[in-house]
Design an enzyme around this catalytic site. Structure first.
Site, mmCIF file in Angstrom:
data_model
loop_
_atom_site.group_PDB
_atom_site.id
_atom_site.type_symbol
_atom_site.label_atom_id
_atom_site.label_comp_id
_atom_site.label_asym_id
_atom_site.label_seq_id
_atom_site.Cartn_x
_atom_site.Cartn_y
_atom_site.Cartn_z
ATOM 1 N N ILE A 1 0.815 -1.218 0.000
ATOM 2 C CA ILE A 1 0.000 0.000 0.000
ATOM 3 C C ILE A 1 0.843 1.260 0.000
ATOM 4 O O ILE A 1 0.325 2.347 -0.157
ATOM 5 C CB ILE A 1 -0.997 0.036 1.188
ATOM 6 C CG1 ILE A 1 -0.271 -0.197 2.510
ATOM 7 C CG2 ILE A 1 -2.112 -0.952 0.994
ATOM 8 C CD1 ILE A 1 -1.174 -0.039 3.732
ATOM 9 N N ASP B 1 6.592 15.512 15.391
ATOM 10 C CA ASP B 1 6.267 15.561 13.954
ATOM 11 C C ASP B 1 4.768 15.383 13.760
ATOM 12 O O ASP B 1 4.323 14.633 12.897
ATOM 13 C CB ASP B 1 7.050 14.469 13.210
ATOM 14 C CG ASP B 1 7.081 14.707 11.705
ATOM 15 O OD1 ASP B 1 6.701 15.814 11.269
ATOM 16 O OD2 ASP B 1 7.471 13.780 10.965
HETATM 17 O O1 ACK Z 1 -1.618 7.878 2.642
HETATM 18 P P1 ACK Z 1 -1.595 6.422 2.644
HETATM 19 O O2 ACK Z 1 -2.642 5.670 1.943
HETATM 20 O O3 ACK Z 1 -1.493 5.888 4.159
HETATM 21 O O4 ACK Z 1 -0.141 5.915 2.198
HETATM 22 C C1 ACK Z 1 0.696 5.726 3.282
HETATM 23 C C2 ACK Z 1 1.551 4.470 3.078
HETATM 24 O O5 ACK Z 1 1.004 3.451 3.902
HETATM 25 C C3 ACK Z 1 3.018 4.672 3.436
HETATM 26 O O6 ACK Z 1 3.125 5.069 4.798
HETATM 27 C C4 ACK Z 1 -0.209 3.894 4.470
HETATM 28 N N1 ACK Z 1 -0.288 3.361 5.842
HETATM 29 C C5 ACK Z 1 0.652 3.437 6.806
HETATM 30 N N2 ACK Z 1 0.196 2.830 7.916
HETATM 31 C C6 ACK Z 1 -1.045 2.354 7.644
HETATM 32 C C7 ACK Z 1 -2.031 1.658 8.393
HETATM 33 N N3 ACK Z 1 -1.825 1.332 9.668
HETATM 34 N N4 ACK Z 1 -3.184 1.348 7.790
HETATM 35 C C8 ACK Z 1 -3.394 1.711 6.498
HETATM 36 N N5 ACK Z 1 -2.502 2.383 5.735
HETATM 37 C C9 ACK Z 1 -1.347 2.691 6.320
HETATM 38 C C10 ACK Z 1 -0.205 5.397 4.463
#
Ligand code: ACK
Length: 994
Positions: free
Chosen positions: A637, A756
């Site tokens: 993702i 941050d």
């Molecule tokens: O903006 P986004 O869709 O949300 O893209 C970033 C990507 O991974 C890189 O950090 C997504 N992300 C990070 N942690 C999570 C989580 N716990 N659940 C869903 N998406 C996540 C983040």
């Protein structure tokens, strides 16, 4: 009769045809599927057609406005009976035609409209043709001609039309064929009509050259029989090859029908606009097909065009069976940490995989046995006597058992890792060697293991050294698992001393431990199993009370203290030196804990993982180790700094599978990166709050190293809001802000400073719940693309950071509150960039001068007030997160307080803090410059908004009207008006006039 005389007569009769100078409209002359054999409108000189008799058809040539001739043949002998006037074209070459089309444009006079001509006047003429191979000198004989058709007019004209100068031009097309001779003549027979033949066009039809599905089809002449099609096979365009035979069918009307089969671009070529283009240098295409060229895989390159396989970089290779899409790889480095374990009959060698697998998975090991004398250069291969189980080459596991060795010999075993490209490399093989003397005995077993003490999460153990170590003890390995879950997983740790403190355990849980010792001769067997239980809640309190008792007693007097301490240590067995060493970091943390307990009774305190001497201890103290077989990765993702972020599922025995996000640490990392990566888990694992992202656990014992957290369906808050601009009610937005504030309150109560806090570091789930994420202190800032270097060298996300943190790195919960104000602004503006495109330097300067972000459009005044409150220069004046949570709760309970928008008010309600000092603008143009909208100065001036006072009264419609077209600029100006209004109030209070 000459032409001019004839015209004169016709005029007098009122029969002359009108609009001769009007060129007939183009009847599809240029159609791609027609080949024209004759077109009178394009002929430049006289046509020179034959007429019989001479006083029948009359040639009239006029010039049009471009001085091009218009050739017309007319006849109008309507008053004389028995007319038989012929007009014959010149010889027309058939060319490739089988069937020809004759298109005639003509005008025809209505007989009823001419007096006295009844009986003699006709309203048709006849069209004839004759095939001939001779192009010249043929005498005209009417009976040699074959009639094609009688041509009647769809529209004839009358005297009245003449008066009105209406041109009723008829177009008739007739077809004839097959034509077999080289050419033909056409003839027009008039039998007493009043006609002007304005143009004649003769053509045949063809299916024109075309390219379909990367195959070329030539010009093709259709069959004469209009019901049958011509099948045409295409030939592939350059650099393409046939997939299925490409075919098209040519229809009678010159249309291509029923495309079948296709060509595809060959390897090294990709399709672009119907042709195949060579892949650019750096790109390749390994398979024929209509896919694009791809970038060369890692560690491969090409400097030429049309590459089908990229060449490997120096030192990298491709095995025979590696597909061209695979990265080039290299031989692995040497295996590591070889140890042996020997008894009288068997020698077991074990090692760790190489640190660099060369990028491949097909890793195998081989073992070479050498017998060496005292001089290492006098080694010889062991020969056939020795046996390896399972074998000595192609080993998949990192161990081998050696049998049938001879006693009292120095054996050297060279262990080499190979992979699918090792054979291709000329560099010397990397191996690790170990020398074993076969009379060296393995150490004996560990005897009794004791539990020294246990807390909720930790157990301290100690034991006696083995009676017969047969050499220096290198270390002990302690293997343990939960008694209830023996089959599921086990953990192990090492200790150089005969004692250990094992952390990260579950409270009130039984664990099984067994221990073995390692010397240069290898491991002993495992000791018998010992069962110990961790403490429950009361045990920790007892431990702390014990410490408080010690401290209290210390006050009584030095001697008493000495006695009590001595007794205390003797009883608990803590006098061993190694426990003291371990306790160093434990004490540090407990001191930290005590501090926290004093500040916030009943609330846990955050412990900085860096206070642990061994960071891997920290991660296991706060994070559960997850067996990777419980994780199912579904898709990638996003990309984090350390590796990919994936979504997937986590199974827990006896529970429902849950969706999770999995952060991975990509291979080839350094120890420091692994420590930084896991630091986030050590921090996150200490938190337990609905608005903080929940840590499920970590995978550290196998690769890849992973951090598993709860899954947040809507991803990060900033992009989520940008995607749904304007979709939420103010109450929903305030609900999100309340969640973030509540998470931050929890963090600040625990003594954790985030540093941050920004919308990009908040995650949103499917219920719009916001959770704070991205923990990791300095590491986070390194990782954050928003972070910029300050003059003091640190990396800081300027737009989100309080001035004192930028200036002298004074980070605190109060600086987090400033960032929270910025997050509020991001949320209320649906993900707008704080301070828009202002440079970081300008942001710092304008904050210093007292400028603050204006309220976003549609923002309730009370929320902007709260933002301004968070952005107070004096950090002690900023609200605490507990204040923010209760303020937002009040707003949510009384939604009417949210109805007053900043745009609606000139006078702000009582501020909870001081109103910031706004800069004093002196002109409209200064103000526009300050909000980076200087390009509209002329628009404001031209529309008469010349003073700040006038500008401060402008509405959004005014702004649109003066020519601010971009929505983003309209927004910025409107929201800055709020600040301007405050500024105006400020000026008025101070008695200034603008
Ligand atoms: O903006 P986004 O869709 O949300 O893209 C970033 C990507 O991974 C890189 O950090 C997504 N992300 C990070 N942690 C999570 C989580 N716990 N659940 C869903 N998406 C996540 C983040």
């Amino acid at each position: 009769m000459g032409c001019r005389e004839a015209r004169g007569l016709l005029w007098r009769l009122g029969l002359f045809l009108p609009l001769l100078t009007a060129r007939p409209a183009d009847g599809g002359h240029g159609a791609a599927n027609q080949v024209v054999l004759l077109d009178t409108t394009a002929a430049l000189g006289e046509l020179g057609w034959k007429t019989f008799p001479l006083n029948g058809w009359d040639a009239i040539t006029e010039m049009d406005e471009h001085n091009r001739p218009i050739h017309t043949y007319q006849v109008c002998n309507v008053m004389e009976p028995n007319q038989n006037n012929w007009l014959r074209t010149n010889w027309i070459s058939r060319d490739a035609a089988q069937k020809i089309y004759v298109e005639m444009k003509f005008t025809l006079r209505d007989c009823n409209s001419i007096p006295w001509v009844l009986g003699t006047c006709k309203e048709t003429f006849n069209l004839y043709y004759m095939e001939s191979d001779e192009s010249h000198g043929l005498k005209f004989k009417p009976n040699q001609y074959t009639k094609i058709d009688t041509i009647a007019a769809d529209e004839s004209f009358t005297q009245m039309d003449l008066g009105d100068r209406i041109l009723k031009l008829n177009t008739e097309v007739r077809e004839v064929g097959p034509i077999n001779k080289k050419g033909f003549y056409l003839a027009f027979q008039d039998i007493g009509a009043c006609i002007a033949l304005v143009s004649v066009r003769v053509y045949y039809k063809k299916c024109p050259f075309t390219v379909r599905n990367l195959a070329m089809f030539p010009d093709t002449i259709p069959r004469v029989d209009s019901s049958s099609l011509v099948e045409v096979r295409g030939s592939c365009v350059k650099s393409a090859e046939e997939r299925d035979t490409p075919k098209l069918y040519c229809g009678a009307d010159g249309d291509w029908l029923v495309p079948l089969g296709r060509c595809i671009c060959s390897v090294g070529y990709e399709e672009l606009d119907g042709s195949c283009h060579a892949c650019r240098p750096g790109f390749y295409k390994a398979f024929a097909g209509n896919v694009k060229c791809s970038k060369c895989p890692p560690h491969s390159l090409t400097y030429v065009e049309a590459t089908s396989v990229c060449q490997c970089e120096k030192g990298y290779f491709r095995a025979e069976k590696d597909p061209p899409t695979m990265a080039c790889t290299r031989p692995p480095s040497a295996p590591r940490n070889v140890i042996f374990n020997i008894n009288e009959t068997a020698l077991m060698l074990e090692w760790s995989p190489p640190s660099d697998t060369g990028g491949r998975k097909d890793l195998t090991y081989s073992v070479i046995c050498k017998k060496c004398g005292s001089d290492a250069s006098q080694c010889e291969i062991c020969g056939g006597g020795i046996r390896f189980i399972p074998r000595h080459t192609g080993l998949i596991n990192s161990s081998v058992t050696v049998l049938d060795f001879v006693s009292h010999v120095n054996y050297t075993f060279e262990i080499e890792a190979t992979n699918g490209v090792s054979e291709l490399s000329f560099s010397p093989k990397q191996f690790t060697a170990i020398t074993v003397t076969t009379d060296q005995d393995a150490p004996s077993l560990i005897g009794m293991v004791r539990k020294d003490w246990a807390s909720q999460n930790s157990i301290a153990l100690s034991w006696q050294e083995p009676d017969f170590p047969h050499g220096a003890i290198l270390d002990y390995e302690i293997k343990y698992y939960e008694k209830e879950h023996e089959q599921l997983s086990y953990s192990s740790t090492r200790s150089k001393a005969p004692s250990v403190i094992i952390t990260g355990l579950k409270p009130a849980t039984k664990y099984i431990f067994h221990i073995r010792v390692r010397t240069a001769a290898g491991y002993s067997g495992y000791s018998q199993k010992f069962e110990f239980e961790t403490g429950d809640e009361t045990s920790d309190m007892a431990a702390e009370q014990g410490q408080i008792l010690v401290i209290a007693t210390a006050a009584v007097g030095g001697f008493t203290l000495l006695v009590i301490l001595t007794l205390f240590f003797l009883i608990t067995g803590r006098c061993q030196w190694y426990i003291k060493a371990k306790m160093k970091s434990e004490e540090k943390r407990r001191a930290h804990l005590q501090n926290g307990h004093l500040r916030f009774p009943g609330i846990k305190t955050y412990i900085d993982p860096d206070t642990y001497e061994d960071p891997s201890l920290a991660v296991h103290e706060f994070a559960k180790e997850i067996d990777p077989s419980r994780i199912r990765i579904e898709r990638v993702i996003g990309a984090g700094e350390f590796g990919e972020v994936c979504s997937g599922r986590l199974k827990t025995p006896g529970k429902r599978e849950i969706p999770v996000a999995i952060k991975t640490l990509k291979g080839g990392y350094m120890d420091r990166q692994r420590r930084d990566f896991l630091r986030e888990a050590s921090i996150m694992g200490q938190f337990d709050h609905p608005n903080i992202i929940r840590l499920e656990g970590v995978v550290t014992k196998s690769r890849p190293v992973m951090i598993v957290v709860e899954y947040m369906e809507n991803g990060s808050l900033d992009s989520f809001l940008r995607k749904h601009d304007g979709h939420f009610t103010v109450i929903q937005l305030v609900g999100m802000l309340r969640g973030i504030a509540s998470g931050m309150k929890y963090l600040s109560d625990m003594g954790y400073v985030h540093r941050d806090l920004a919308a990009r570091n908040i995650l949103v789930n499917s219920n719009l719940m916001c959770k704070v994420s991205d923990f990791g202190l300095s590491r986070v800032l390194e990782d954050d693309p928003e972070a910029a270097y300050t003059t003091s060298g640190g990396k800081i996300p300027i737009r989100w950071t309080a001035p004192e943190a930028i200036a002298y790195r004074k980070f605190s919960s109060a600086s987090d509150a400033w960032s929270y104000g910025i997050v509020m602004w991001e949320v209320m503006s649906y993900g707008e960039r704080p301070y828009w495109e202002m440079s970081n330097q300008d942001v710092i300067l304008s904050i210093e001068e007292g400028y603050r972000l204006p309220a976003p459009m549609g923002c309730p005044a009370s929320l902007h007030q709260l933002m301004l409150h968070c952005w107070q220069k004096e950090r002690n004046h900023r609200p605490k997160f507990s204040d923010i949570v209760s303020f937002l709760d009040k707003l949510i309970r009384n939604p009417s307080t949210l109805h007053t928008l900043v745009e609606d008010v000139l006078v702000m309600p009582d501020s909870p803090g001081e109103v910031p000092e706004y800069p004093l603008f002196v002109s409209v143009s200064d103000w526009l410059d300050s909000i980076k909208m200087g390009q509209y100065k002329n628009n404001f001036m031209a529309a008469g908004f010349t003073t700040l006072d006038m500008v401060s009264r402008m509405s959004i419609d005014d702004i649109r009207r003066i020519g601010v077209v971009l929505i983003g600029h309209q927004r910025r100006i409107v929201s800055s008006l709020q600040t301007l209004r405050l500024h105006m109030m400020h000026i008025q209070e101070k008695g200034f006039h603008v």
